[in-house]
Structures are given as structure tokens and as C-alpha cells.
Scaffold this motif. Structure first.
Motif, PDB file in Angstrom:
ATOM      1  N   ILE A 158       0.825  -1.216   0.000  1.00 33.76           N
ATOM      2  CA  ILE A 158       0.000   0.000   0.000  1.00 33.76           C
ATOM      3  C   ILE A 158       0.855   1.260   0.000  1.00 33.76           C
ATOM      4  CG2 ILE A 158      -1.674   1.317   1.368  1.00 33.76           C
ATOM      5  CD1 ILE A 158      -2.945  -1.306   2.185  1.00 33.76           C
ATOM      6  N   VAL A 159       1.952   1.245   0.745  1.00 36.83           N
ATOM      7  CA  VAL A 159       2.846   2.412   0.804  1.00 36.83           C
ATOM      8  C   VAL A 159       4.274   1.945   0.511  1.00 36.83           C
ATOM      9  CG1 VAL A 159       3.547   4.450   2.117  1.00 36.83           C
ATOM     10  CG2 VAL A 159       1.361   3.370   2.602  1.00 36.83           C
ATOM     11  N   PRO A 160       4.607   1.671  -0.750  1.00 29.80           N
ATOM     12  CA  PRO A 160       5.984   1.252  -1.051  1.00 29.80           C
ATOM     13  C   PRO A 160       6.960   2.394  -0.786  1.00 29.80           C
ATOM     14  CG  PRO A 160       4.750   1.644  -3.080  1.00 29.80           C
ATOM     15  CD  PRO A 160       3.769   1.739  -1.959  1.00 29.80           C
ATOM     16  N   PRO A 161       8.027   2.159  -0.016  1.00 27.10           N
ATOM     17  CA  PRO A 161       8.986   3.239   0.247  1.00 27.10           C
ATOM     18  C   PRO A 161       9.582   3.815  -1.034  1.00 27.10           C
ATOM     19  CG  PRO A 161       9.335   1.427   1.766  1.00 27.10           C
ATOM     20  CD  PRO A 161       8.343   0.945   0.757  1.00 27.10           C
ATOM     21  N   LEU A 162       9.857   2.942  -1.999  1.00 29.01           N
ATOM     22  CA  LEU A 162      10.428   3.405  -3.266  1.00 29.01           C
ATOM     23  C   LEU A 162       9.299   3.677  -4.251  1.00 29.01           C
ATOM     24  CD1 LEU A 162      13.186   3.855  -4.690  1.00 29.01           C
ATOM     25  CD2 LEU A 162      12.960   1.536  -5.601  1.00 29.01           C
ATOM     26  N   PHE A 163       9.124   4.934  -4.622  1.00 35.63           N
ATOM     27  CA  PHE A 163       8.036   5.310  -5.544  1.00 35.63           C
ATOM     28  C   PHE A 163       8.226   4.653  -6.902  1.00 35.63           C
ATOM     29  CE2 PHE A 163       6.257   8.298  -8.717  1.00 35.63           C
ATOM     30  CZ  PHE A 163       4.924   8.240  -8.322  1.00 35.63           C
ATOM     31  N   GLY A 164       9.443   4.619  -7.368  1.00 41.28           N
ATOM     32  CA  GLY A 164       9.748   4.037  -8.671  1.00 41.28           C
ATOM     33  C   GLY A 164      11.247   4.088  -8.889  1.00 41.28           C
ATOM     34  N   ASN A 165      11.663   3.652 -10.062  1.00 41.17           N
ATOM     35  CA  ASN A 165      13.091   3.673 -10.348  1.00 41.17           C
ATOM     36  C   ASN A 165      13.298   3.749 -11.851  1.00 41.17           C
ATOM     37  OD1 ASN A 165      15.868   3.598  -9.901  1.00 41.17           O
ATOM     38  ND2 ASN A 165      15.674   2.020  -8.319  1.00 41.17           N
ATOM     39  N   PHE A 166      14.555   3.910 -12.235  1.00 43.07           N
ATOM     40  CA  PHE A 166      14.889   4.159 -13.630  1.00 43.07           C
ATOM     41  C   PHE A 166      15.786   3.064 -14.195  1.00 43.07           C
ATOM     42  CE2 PHE A 166      13.848   8.251 -11.836  1.00 43.07           C
ATOM     43  CZ  PHE A 166      13.153   8.891 -12.843  1.00 43.07           C
ATOM     44  N   ARG A 167      15.633   2.828 -15.472  1.00 46.92           N
ATOM     45  CA  ARG A 167      16.585   2.060 -16.266  1.00 46.92           C
ATOM     46  C   ARG A 167      16.993   2.944 -17.442  1.00 46.92           C
ATOM     47  NH1 ARG A 167      15.932  -0.868 -12.380  1.00 46.92           N
ATOM     48  NH2 ARG A 167      15.741  -3.151 -12.369  1.00 46.92           N
ATOM     49  N   ILE A 168      18.065   2.557 -18.136  1.00 49.55           N
ATOM     50  CA  ILE A 168      18.478   3.264 -19.344  1.00 49.55           C
ATOM     51  C   ILE A 168      18.572   2.255 -20.477  1.00 49.55           C
ATOM     52  CG2 ILE A 168      20.937   3.018 -18.823  1.00 49.55           C
ATOM     53  CD1 ILE A 168      21.364   5.739 -20.206  1.00 49.55           C
ATOM     54  N   ALA A 169      18.137   2.661 -21.652  1.00 50.81           N
ATOM     55  CA  ALA A 169      18.215   1.796 -22.824  1.00 50.81           C
ATOM     56  C   ALA A 169      19.650   1.772 -23.336  1.00 50.81           C
ATOM     57  CB  ALA A 169      17.262   2.282 -23.910  1.00 50.81           C
ATOM     58  N   LEU A 170      20.287   0.609 -23.279  1.00 56.08           N
ATOM     59  CA  LEU A 170      21.655   0.456 -23.763  1.00 56.08           C
ATOM     60  C   LEU A 170      21.714   0.372 -25.280  1.00 56.08           C
ATOM     61  CD1 LEU A 170      22.936  -2.191 -21.187  1.00 56.08           C
ATOM     62  CD2 LEU A 170      23.243   0.295 -21.108  1.00 56.08           C
ATOM     63  N   GLU A 171      20.564   0.094 -25.887  1.00 57.24           N
ATOM     64  CA  GLU A 171      20.449  -0.007 -27.336  1.00 57.24           C
ATOM     65  C   GLU A 171      19.008   0.302 -27.717  1.00 57.24           C
ATOM     66  OE1 GLU A 171      19.623  -4.713 -27.914  1.00 57.24           O
ATOM     67  OE2 GLU A 171      21.599  -4.183 -27.087  1.00 57.24           O
ATOM     68  N   ASP A 172      18.759   0.545 -28.996  1.00 50.71           N
ATOM     69  CA  ASP A 172      17.380   0.721 -29.440  1.00 50.71           C
ATOM     70  C   ASP A 172      16.595  -0.550 -29.117  1.00 50.71           C
ATOM     71  OD1 ASP A 172      18.042   3.178 -30.451  1.00 50.71           O
ATOM     72  OD2 ASP A 172      18.149   2.527 -32.547  1.00 50.71           O
ATOM     73  N   THR A 173      15.415  -0.377 -28.542  1.00 51.99           N
ATOM     74  CA  THR A 173      14.590  -1.530 -28.201  1.00 51.99           C
ATOM     75  C   THR A 173      13.130  -1.131 -28.334  1.00 51.99           C
ATOM     76  OG1 THR A 173      14.192  -3.240 -26.521  1.00 51.99           O
ATOM     77  CG2 THR A 173      14.520  -0.993 -25.719  1.00 51.99           C
ATOM     78  N   GLU A 174      12.230  -2.045 -28.051  1.00 53.42           N
ATOM     79  CA  GLU A 174      10.810  -1.711 -28.104  1.00 53.42           C
ATOM     80  C   GLU A 174      10.063  -2.531 -27.074  1.00 53.42           C
ATOM     81  OE1 GLU A 174       8.520  -4.425 -31.315  1.00 53.42           O
ATOM     82  OE2 GLU A 174       9.710  -2.796 -32.204  1.00 53.42           O
ATOM     83  N   PHE A 175       8.916  -1.992 -26.689  1.00 53.80           N
ATOM     84  CA  PHE A 175       8.006  -2.688 -25.775  1.00 53.80           C
ATOM     85  C   PHE A 175       6.578  -2.411 -26.203  1.00 53.80           C
ATOM     86  CE2 PHE A 175       5.177  -2.633 -22.086  1.00 53.80           C
ATOM     87  CZ  PHE A 175       5.309  -3.956 -21.685  1.00 53.80           C
TER      88      PHE A 175
END
Length: 488
Positions: free
Chosen positions: A358-375
Motif C-alpha cells: 500500500i505504501v511502497p517506500p520506493l516510488f519508482g526507479n529508472f533504467r536506461i536503454a543500452l540499445e534501441d529496443t521496443e516494448f
């Protein structure tokens, strides 16, 4: 430089960057099939809007509104970098396991914590540093920490809770976890040096998520200065412990306490050639990360557990029963907790997990694209950030029925087996899942054992709100009225 000059300099700087950005972007072809959304103003993007939302309702509504508008995949700009926001279990799985992505912290975090931390490296270096940290967190080592943590908790409650009519929970929990971290990670005894490090650590956190403009009067500038002071303390500790180890080796003695604290443990690790496995810079940078990971997440979790239990007598009664039974079954006359005692606190850990949902201490986090990709059919260019948030899946009614309802039974094994993978992500996931989960678990279980057996409490403020800055902070830091509990 007076305040007006600073403002003028800031405006000119931003305007210049914006003009350069627009001219540069005009000559670049637009990548195909980018996610919907807008990058907003150059440099600033949506950073200020997100930070305002986090300090308003915790940021959850801002994220939900964005998903309602653009869908679970959208583009924006955060902390000076083009970003793709991903939401949902499949997006979490992609974020945690894709080889095209690596961790990426905002530039503000990098500058405050250092460039060599486990948060921002990948490949062989990540495996090397993660392996070194896990050496300190081996199961057999964790067992030895239980007694030391138990002693810190007992002392803390006796000095700061017992005999007082009211206490303010969050700062006390932060003080407790800082004392535990200082002792076990750095071997730093109580005194002026520990107090100064605690003050700098608090200021350091203020600018972790901020636009990285090192200008006077900004939170980021204050955090950088505090970071430099904290780093000097840790560098001094590292030099001292390294000198002690060299002296022992020079006298022909084998180190008898190579795992007595994190820095000593890391200094003692060597590669195949017998050289120090981690550089001093890597040790200090990762000690900075451990300071935050082991301190802030646990203190936040325990604070919100206290808040929940104040208005949840059924759950509190069940927890008291669990802990009283553990205490009754100890036959050696020593009430200090052991690893075996912690394995019996199953309900308490389910309460902790539901609090984290309900109250996660970590709101979110980041990754970086090491290469062109898609989702999901959308293109993510190399160098762009990917941003994920825990709250999206934690509060998804299609995954967790009645998500706003507090229900620890969700985390019983038979119930969790029906939950899609990567839905509960309070500790992240994949190869970069938090290595300190078990350490945090020990802190939480030991503290709650003594807390529910010794005290009863009620909230001074009935309003059930919190903000993020960047960790969740309850109203007024959660003041409560407490009474010593009579023995059953």
C-alpha cells in the motif's frame, strides 16, 4: 551573488539550453513509433510536475492520470532526460529482465551517491560489486547480526520510548535504523562522528530527486555539500580500517573480524591475483548506497506499520499473540531474539508486506536503454530512460482485490501463487532485486517484536495522509500517544 542575480542567471541558463536543444532537435529525424505523450519543456520536462505531485498526494494520482490519458506506455522528460513510463506486470518484467536495459538513476542521484555505485553499473562490474555486497549478507552472516540488532532495538526503546507519554515515530525509527546501520555497516560507535554523519545523511536525501542545477539556495546544492561531508567521513573510516588490516597482515596475524562490518568485509575481499577486489572509491560509493537502502526503507516501513496497527486492533491482537508465544517458548532464560525466533514471525512479515504494497517506500526507479529496443510495439531509443513505479500494480484491482483494503492474508503462499509475476515489486525484481531484503526483514521483525510486546499506542492525528519527499512521510511525522503495556 544576491537572489535576483541567481534568478537571472538561472533564467538565462535555461533559455540558452532550450534554444540549443530546439536547434539540435530540429535537425534530427523523429524516431518511428515513439510512445504517445510530450517531452515538455527542454531540461525541465515534467520533473517539476512529478515532484509537486509527490509532495501532494504521494504522486500516485499523477501517474494514474497519465496512464488514463496516454495508456500504460508514454513518453515524457524527467530530470533532463527523455523518458518512457511503463506500467503493469508485463512492463515490470520487461524492465527487470531485458538485456537492453540497465539501471539508471537521475543525474542528481548519481552526483550525490557517486558514479561507482551498484545502482549505476552493469555487466561484469555489477556482478562483481553485487557479489561483494552479498558476501556481507550471506545467510550464515545474517544469523550473527540478529543479536546485535536486538541489542540496538532494546537500548533504543528504553532510551527513547519508555516512560514518555508521546513520541514522534518517523524520526525515532530513522534514528534506530541509522544506529543499526552505523554499527553493522561501518563499525561506527555512538558519538559526535555518528551524529554529524546522521545530520549530513538527512540533508543528503533532500536533493536526491531534483533538477541537478548546482545553484545556491537549492535542495540539490545543499545535498551535494552534505554528500561531500558524508563521503569524507566514510573515506576516513575506510582508510583507518585498511591501515588496521595492513598492520595485522604485517604482523603476521590473520584478520579475526573480516566480516564485523560492511567496509571491513569489502576491504578483505581479493581477486584471483590477491589484489583488493573493490577500489576504495567503489567501497565508499556503495557504502553510501547501503546507508540509504538500509536506513530509509526500513524506517519508513516500520513507521507505516505503527500507523496501520493503531487503527487495526484485530491485526495488532494477532501480532501480539504471535510474539508472546515466541517469548513464552524461549527456555534458555535469555530473552534476546535468535534467527530461529524470526522464522516464526510469519504473520508479522505478512503485515509488513501488505504495508509495503500500500505504501511502497520506493516510488519508482529508472533504467536506461543500452540499445534501441521496443516494448508493446513502441520504440524506445538508445539512451532514453525507462521509468517504472510500484504503485501501478500494487493498487490494480484486477491483481489485488479491493486494493485499498489492508489485508495481510494476500501474502499467504496459496494466495500469492495466483498473482501474476512482477506484480508485487516493493523490492524491485530480476537480477537487480534489492540484495538487502533479508537484512531489512531482520530489522523490521526484531523492532516490531519488542514494540508490540512493550507498548500500546494511539494516533495524535487522525488524518490518514502522507507525502513523498522522496520517501513517504506521514502527517507531522506520525506523533502518537503511548502507554507501557502490562505483562500478560
Amino acid at each position: 551573488m544576491d537572489y535576483l542575480s541567481v534568478v537571472v542567471a538561472l533564467v538565462v541558463t535555461i533559455a540558452s539550453i532550450a534554444i540549443i536543444h530546439l536547434l539540435t532537435r530540429a535537425n534530427k529525424p523523429c524516431p518511428p513509433n515513439l510512445p504517445p505523450g510530450s517531452l515538455g519543456l527542454p531540461v525541465i520536462g515534467q520533473s517539476l510536475a512529478l515532484l509537486r505531485a509527490m509532495r501532494g498526494d504521494g504522486g500516485s494520482r499523477w501517474i494514474r492520470d497519465r496512464i488514463d490519458r496516454y495508456g500504460p506506455v508514454s513518453k515524457l522528460s524527467l530530470f533532463g532526460t527523455p523518458t518512457v513510463l511503463l506500467a503493469g506486470p508485463a512492463a515490470n518484467k520487461f524492465t527487470f529482465f531485458s538485456s537492453a536495459l540497465s539501471t539508471r538513476q537521475p543525474r542528481s542521484v548519481q552526483r550525490i551517491l557517486g558514479e561507482k555505485s551498484i545502482l549505476d553499473i552493469h555487466g561484469a562490474d555489477h556482478r562483481r560489486i553485487r557479489g561483494a555486497l552479498l558476501e556481507f549478507l550471506r545467510p550464515d552472516m545474517l544469523r550473527t547480526y540478529v543479536g546485535r540488532i536486538d541489542g540496538e532495538v532494546r537500548r533504543h526503546l528504553e532510551e527513547n520510548w519508555a516512560g514518555r507519554p508521546t513520541v514522534t515515530v518517523l524520526p525515532l525509527m530513522k534514528q534506530l535504523t541509522f544506529d543499526i546501520i552505523s554499527a553493522l555497516l561501518f563499525g561506527l560507535e555512538r558519538g559526535a562522528a555518528r551524529d554529524a554523519l546522521a545530520d549530513d545523511f538527512t540533508r543528503m536525501l533532500e536533493g536526491m530527486w531534483a533538477i541537478p542545477a548546482n545553484l545556491p539556495f537549492t535542495a540539490f546544492s545543499r545535498s551535494l555539500k552534505a554528500s561531500r561531508r558524508a563521503r569524507r567521513v566514510l573515506e576516513g573510516i575506510t582508510r583507518g580500517k585498511k591501515a588496521s588490516q595492513l598492520l595485522e597482515h604485517g604482523n603476521g596475524k590473520a584478520s579475526s573480524n573480516s566480516n564485523s562490518d560492511l567496509i571491513t568485509c569489502l576491504l578483505s575481499l581479493t581477486d584471483d591475483q590477491g589484489d583488493q577486489l573493490l577500489t576504495d572509491e567503489e567501497i565508499v560509493d556503495n557504502a553510501m548506497v547501503a546507508l540509504i537502502a538500509g536506513h530509509d526503507t526500513s524506517s519508513t516501513l516500520m513507521t507505516f506499520m505503527v500507523r496501520q496497527l493503531a487503527d487495526d486492533p484485530v491485526t495488532l491482537a494477532a501480532m501480539v499473540q504471535e510474539h508472546e508465544e515466541i517469548a513464552r517458548n524461549k527456555t534458555d532464560g535469555d530473552q534476546a531474539l535468535t534467527w530461529e525466533d524470526l522464522t516464526k514471525m510469519k504473520l508479522t512479515w505478512r503485515v509488513a508486506q501488505e504495508t509495503l504494497r500500500i505504501v511502497p517506500p520506493l516510488f519508482g526507479n529508472f533504467r536506461i536503454a543500452l540499445e534501441d529496443t521496443e516494448f508493446d510495439g513502441y520504440f524506445i531509443p538508445k539512451g532514453w530512460q525507462v521509468f517504472w513505479t510500484a504503485n501501478v500494480t500494487h493498487m490494480d484491482a484486477s491483481i489485488f482485490q479491493e486494493p485499498a483494503k489492508f489485508d495481510p492474508s494476500r501474502f499467504e503462499s496459496q494466495t500469492m501463487s495466483a498473482i501474476p509475476p512482477c506484480s508485487f515489486v516493493a523490492f524491485g525484481g530480476g537480477p537487480r532485486i534489492c540484495p538487502g531484503i533479508e537484512f531489512s526483514k531482520i530489522e523490521t521483525l526484531v523492532t516490531m517484536h519488542h514494540l508490540v510486546r512493550q507498548f500500546r499506542w494511539k494516533l495524535c492525528c487522525k488524518e490518514n495522509t502522507f507525502v513523498r519527499d522522496p520517501m513517504p512521510t506521514p502527517l507531522h511525522d506520525l506523533p502518537i500517544e503511548i502507554k507501557q503495556r502490562t505483562a500478560p
